[in-house]
Design an enzyme around this catalytic site. Structure first.
Site, PDB file in Angstrom:
ATOM      1  N   LYS A  55       0.824  -1.201   0.000  1.00 27.02           N
ATOM      2  CA  LYS A  55       0.000   0.000   0.000  1.00 27.02           C
ATOM      3  C   LYS A  55       0.864   1.260   0.000  1.00 27.02           C
ATOM      4  O   LYS A  55       0.591   2.213  -0.744  1.00 27.02           O
ATOM      5  CB  LYS A  55      -0.937  -0.010   1.214  1.00 27.02           C
ATOM      6  CG  LYS A  55      -1.998  -1.095   1.141  1.00 27.02           C
ATOM      7  CD  LYS A  55      -2.837  -1.139   2.399  1.00 27.02           C
ATOM      8  CE  LYS A  55      -3.895  -2.230   2.329  1.00 27.02           C
ATOM      9  NZ  LYS A  55      -4.741  -2.282   3.542  1.00 27.02           N
ATOM     10  N   ALA A  71      -0.610   0.717   5.992  1.00 20.32           N
ATOM     11  CA  ALA A  71      -0.903  -0.137   7.149  1.00 20.32           C
ATOM     12  C   ALA A  71      -1.963  -1.169   6.806  1.00 20.32           C
ATOM     13  O   ALA A  71      -2.783  -0.965   5.910  1.00 20.32           O
ATOM     14  CB  ALA A  71      -1.368   0.720   8.335  1.00 20.32           C
ATOM     15  N   ASP A  72      -1.922  -2.263   7.538  1.00 22.64           N
ATOM     16  CA  ASP A  72      -2.939  -3.302   7.385  1.00 22.64           C
ATOM     17  C   ASP A  72      -2.998  -4.109   8.671  1.00 22.64           C
ATOM     18  O   ASP A  72      -1.986  -4.281   9.351  1.00 22.64           O
ATOM     19  CB  ASP A  72      -2.621  -4.237   6.216  1.00 22.64           C
ATOM     20  CG  ASP A  72      -3.846  -5.031   5.801  1.00 22.64           C
ATOM     21  OD1 ASP A  72      -4.614  -4.523   4.972  1.00 22.64           O
ATOM     22  OD2 ASP A  72      -4.040  -6.142   6.317  1.00 22.64           O
ATOM     23  N   SER A  73      -4.193  -4.595   9.004  1.00 21.57           N
ATOM     24  CA  SER A  73      -4.373  -5.375  10.225  1.00 21.57           C
ATOM     25  C   SER A  73      -5.156  -6.642   9.940  1.00 21.57           C
ATOM     26  O   SER A  73      -6.096  -6.636   9.137  1.00 21.57           O
ATOM     27  CB  SER A  73      -5.122  -4.555  11.289  1.00 21.57           C
ATOM     28  OG  SER A  73      -4.393  -3.410  11.668  1.00 21.57           O
TER      29      SER A  73
END
Length: 202
Positions: A55, A71-73
């Site tokens: 990203k 960011a990623d979760s």
């Protein structure tokens, strides 16, 4: 390095934007449009790192001078990776299984330093936080599902919204559970010669 740098958030997440604003930062939002289904890895922590970097990279390619945050979760529960549930039925099933148990919320975050159209620095980190869930009643689960909130977030829960009463405690960074570790961002900025206070609103 000048402290007067543009900060760009490569995420459409309102929670991440709110976290940064609460920390005194004013990022621009540029959605990456990365195809998350195409990013695979054997471990959940590895996948969120790859997603965060993808990203940040996608947005960095469009920038001339900026600090880009990706960011990623994902929630890891009993070995299973959980992003956003597909529908209310899936969210209900998750809560029926998660209630009274624990999972690990992995948040990957990448900071790309773009200067004169070139990425001069990349830093990718993963912050993993154990989340201990309460055991909501069937009525509470249905009421929560009716709000639509659990359908929009990884793991079908929030720590900063209506889902907070259903989390008993977290072991680790609560901000990372919301979507972005501010402590980690501070460290990432320091590696680029910046104090997070340099980027506070003037």
């Amino acid at each position: 390095m000048s402290a007067d740098r543009r900060l760009v958030l490569a995420s459409a997440s309102p929670a991440r934007l709110a976290l940064l604003r609460q920390a005194g930062l004013t990022p621009e939002v540029v959605v990456s449009n990365v195809d998350e289904s195409a990013v695979r890895a054997p471990r959940v922590g590895e996948r969120v790192a790859l997603l965060a970097a993808a990203k940040a990279a996608a947005v960095a390619r469009r920038e001339t001078d900026a600090l880009v945050i990706g960011a990623d979760s994902l929630l890891e529960f009993r070995g299973q990776s959980m992003g956003k549930p597909a529908d209310a039925r899936e969210a209900r099933d998750r809560w029926q299984r998660m209630g009274g148990r624990s999972g690990v919320l992995h948040t990957g975050q990448a900071l790309f330093d773009v200067q004169d159209g070139t990425v001069l620095g990349r830093d990718v980190a993963v912050v993993s936080t154990t989340v201990h869930f309460a055991a909501p009643t069937p009525q509470e689960i249905e009421a929560y599902l009716a709000t639509g909130e659990p359908l929009a977030v990884a793991g079908a829960f929030t720590l900063d919204g209506l889902g907070a009463p259903f989390v008993r405690r977290v072991d680790g960074d609560p901000a990372a559970v919301v979507g972005l570790s501010l402590a980690t961002l501070r460290t990432q900025l320091a590696k680029r010669g910046l104090a997070i206070t340099d980027l506070w609103r003037r």
